[in-house]
Design an enzyme around this catalytic site. Structure first.
Site, PDB file in Angstrom:
ATOM      1  N   ASN A  41       0.837  -1.200   0.000  1.00 66.58           N
ATOM      2  CA  ASN A  41       0.000   0.000   0.000  1.00 66.58           C
ATOM      3  C   ASN A  41       0.874   1.254   0.000  1.00 66.58           C
ATOM      4  O   ASN A  41       1.977   1.270   0.560  1.00 66.58           O
ATOM      5  CB  ASN A  41      -1.008   0.007   1.161  1.00 66.58           C
ATOM      6  CG  ASN A  41      -0.415  -0.314   2.517  1.00 66.58           C
ATOM      7  OD1 ASN A  41       0.604  -0.976   2.627  1.00 66.58           O
ATOM      8  ND2 ASN A  41      -1.075   0.144   3.567  1.00 66.58           N
ATOM      9  N   GLU A  43       0.357   5.217   0.803  1.00 65.74           N
ATOM     10  CA  GLU A  43      -0.559   6.235   1.331  1.00 65.74           C
ATOM     11  C   GLU A  43      -0.127   7.629   0.894  1.00 65.74           C
ATOM     12  O   GLU A  43       0.926   7.822   0.283  1.00 65.74           O
ATOM     13  CB  GLU A  43      -0.625   6.095   2.854  1.00 65.74           C
ATOM     14  CG  GLU A  43      -1.202   4.739   3.247  1.00 65.74           C
ATOM     15  CD  GLU A  43      -1.393   4.552   4.739  1.00 65.74           C
ATOM     16  OE1 GLU A  43      -0.869   5.355   5.534  1.00 65.74           O
ATOM     17  OE2 GLU A  43      -2.071   3.568   5.101  1.00 65.74           O
ATOM     18  N   CYS A  52      -4.140   0.721  -2.297  1.00 65.55           N
ATOM     19  CA  CYS A  52      -3.930  -0.546  -1.595  1.00 65.55           C
ATOM     20  C   CYS A  52      -2.804  -1.391  -2.209  1.00 65.55           C
ATOM     21  O   CYS A  52      -2.442  -1.227  -3.386  1.00 65.55           O
ATOM     22  CB  CYS A  52      -5.210  -1.385  -1.641  1.00 65.55           C
ATOM     23  SG  CYS A  52      -6.564  -0.751  -0.647  1.00 65.55           S
ATOM     24  N   GLU A  54      -2.942  -4.505  -3.104  1.00 64.32           N
ATOM     25  CA  GLU A  54      -3.410  -5.311  -4.233  1.00 64.32           C
ATOM     26  C   GLU A  54      -3.357  -4.506  -5.524  1.00 64.32           C
ATOM     27  O   GLU A  54      -3.073  -5.043  -6.605  1.00 64.32           O
ATOM     28  CB  GLU A  54      -4.854  -5.782  -3.988  1.00 64.32           C
ATOM     29  CG  GLU A  54      -5.023  -6.694  -2.779  1.00 64.32           C
ATOM     30  CD  GLU A  54      -5.305  -5.945  -1.487  1.00 64.32           C
ATOM     31  OE1 GLU A  54      -4.832  -4.792  -1.331  1.00 64.32           O
ATOM     32  OE2 GLU A  54      -5.992  -6.509  -0.624  1.00 64.32           O
ATOM     33  N   CYS A  85     -10.094  -5.198   0.253  1.00 65.74           N
ATOM     34  CA  CYS A  85     -11.220  -4.266   0.381  1.00 65.74           C
ATOM     35  C   CYS A  85     -12.147  -4.411  -0.834  1.00 65.74           C
ATOM     36  O   CYS A  85     -11.796  -5.056  -1.833  1.00 65.74           O
ATOM     37  CB  CYS A  85     -10.718  -2.829   0.514  1.00 65.74           C
ATOM     38  SG  CYS A  85     -10.196  -2.083  -1.047  1.00 65.74           S
ATOM     39  N   CYS A  88     -10.639  -3.317  -4.162  1.00 61.40           N
ATOM     40  CA  CYS A  88      -9.617  -4.252  -4.668  1.00 61.40           C
ATOM     41  C   CYS A  88     -10.243  -5.564  -5.120  1.00 61.40           C
ATOM     42  O   CYS A  88      -9.723  -6.208  -6.039  1.00 61.40           O
ATOM     43  CB  CYS A  88      -8.533  -4.484  -3.618  1.00 61.40           C
ATOM     44  SG  CYS A  88      -7.426  -3.069  -3.497  1.00 61.40           S
TER      45      CYS A  88
HETATM   46  N1  THU Z   1      -5.261  -1.657   2.578  1.00 61.39           N
HETATM   47  C1  THU Z   1      -4.704  -2.434   1.609  1.00 61.39           C
HETATM   48  O1  THU Z   1      -3.568  -2.182   1.169  1.00 61.39           O
HETATM   49  N2  THU Z   1      -5.416  -3.473   1.131  1.00 61.39           N
HETATM   50  C2  THU Z   1      -6.662  -3.826   1.577  1.00 61.39           C
HETATM   51  O2  THU Z   1      -7.294  -4.697   0.988  1.00 61.39           O
HETATM   52  C3  THU Z   1      -7.202  -3.173   2.774  1.00 61.39           C
HETATM   53  C4  THU Z   1      -6.581  -1.879   3.129  1.00 61.39           C
HETATM   54  C5  THU Z   1      -4.491  -0.501   3.084  1.00 61.39           C
HETATM   55  C6  THU Z   1      -5.026   0.838   2.664  1.00 61.39           C
HETATM   56  C7  THU Z   1      -4.469   1.728   3.741  1.00 61.39           C
HETATM   57  O3  THU Z   1      -3.152   2.138   3.336  1.00 61.39           O
HETATM   58  C8  THU Z   1      -4.356   0.845   4.955  1.00 61.39           C
HETATM   59  O4  THU Z   1      -4.495  -0.491   4.492  1.00 61.39           O
HETATM   60  C9  THU Z   1      -5.420   1.110   6.005  1.00 61.39           C
HETATM   61  O5  THU Z   1      -6.684   1.089   5.448  1.00 61.39           O
END
Ligand code: THU
Length: 130
Positions: A41, A43, A52, A54, A85, A88
């Site tokens: 991920n 940010e 994310c 994925e 999520c 994704c």
């Molecule tokens: N996140 C992912 O990378 N993949 C997911 O399927 C769920 C959430 C990340 C996004 C964000 O950077 C952190 O987790 C908190 O939500």
């Protein structure tokens, strides 16, 4: 074989840029010819602009030539069995088959195996748009 995909996801997680949530996530996917693409991920100070793990893995997969995806692994160090999520799931479904396996992991390895169809039943399909 699932364990080496877990390890690829874990290595990707170590590269996460998650200074705001402090919730690093890693994902790795394998194509039928054995190529592995991973991502973490990423940010952003403008929170909605982050994305994310994925999604990073899918970007790497497309840039690496794409192909049939046979397996996907996801890991988050702070949550066992972190599941992709909703957004994704839709992105993965674009390139996976209903029977594509997804490995939900903890910090030691694969905890549960589910399929794409398990994660996104009745998902929107773009066939009519082509
Ligand atoms: N996140 C992912 O990378 N993949 C997911 O399927 C769920 C959430 C990340 C996004 C964000 O950077 C952190 O987790 C908190 O939500």
């Amino acid at each position: 074989m699932a364990h080496d995909l877990f390890q690829a996801a874990q290595a990707a997680m170590a590269k996460a840029y998650a200074p705001y949530s402090k919730f690093p996530v890693g994902a790795a996917l394998r194509t039928e010819d054995g190529r592995v693409f991973a991502g973490a991920n990423v940010e952003n100070a403008s929170f909605p602009e982050g994305w994310c793990a994925e999604t990073t893995a899918l970007g790497n997969y497309i840039m690496g030539g794409g192909g049939k995806i046979t397996e996907v692994a996801v890991i988050a160090e702070r949550m066992a069995k972190c599941s992709p999520c909703g957004g994704c799931r839709q992105r993965l479904a674009e390139f996976c088959q209903p029977d594509t396996k997804l490995y939900l992991c903890d910090n030691a390895g694969v905890v549960e195996t589910v399929t794409m169809a398990d994660l996104l039943p009745y998902g929107f399909k773009g066939d009519i748009l082509k």
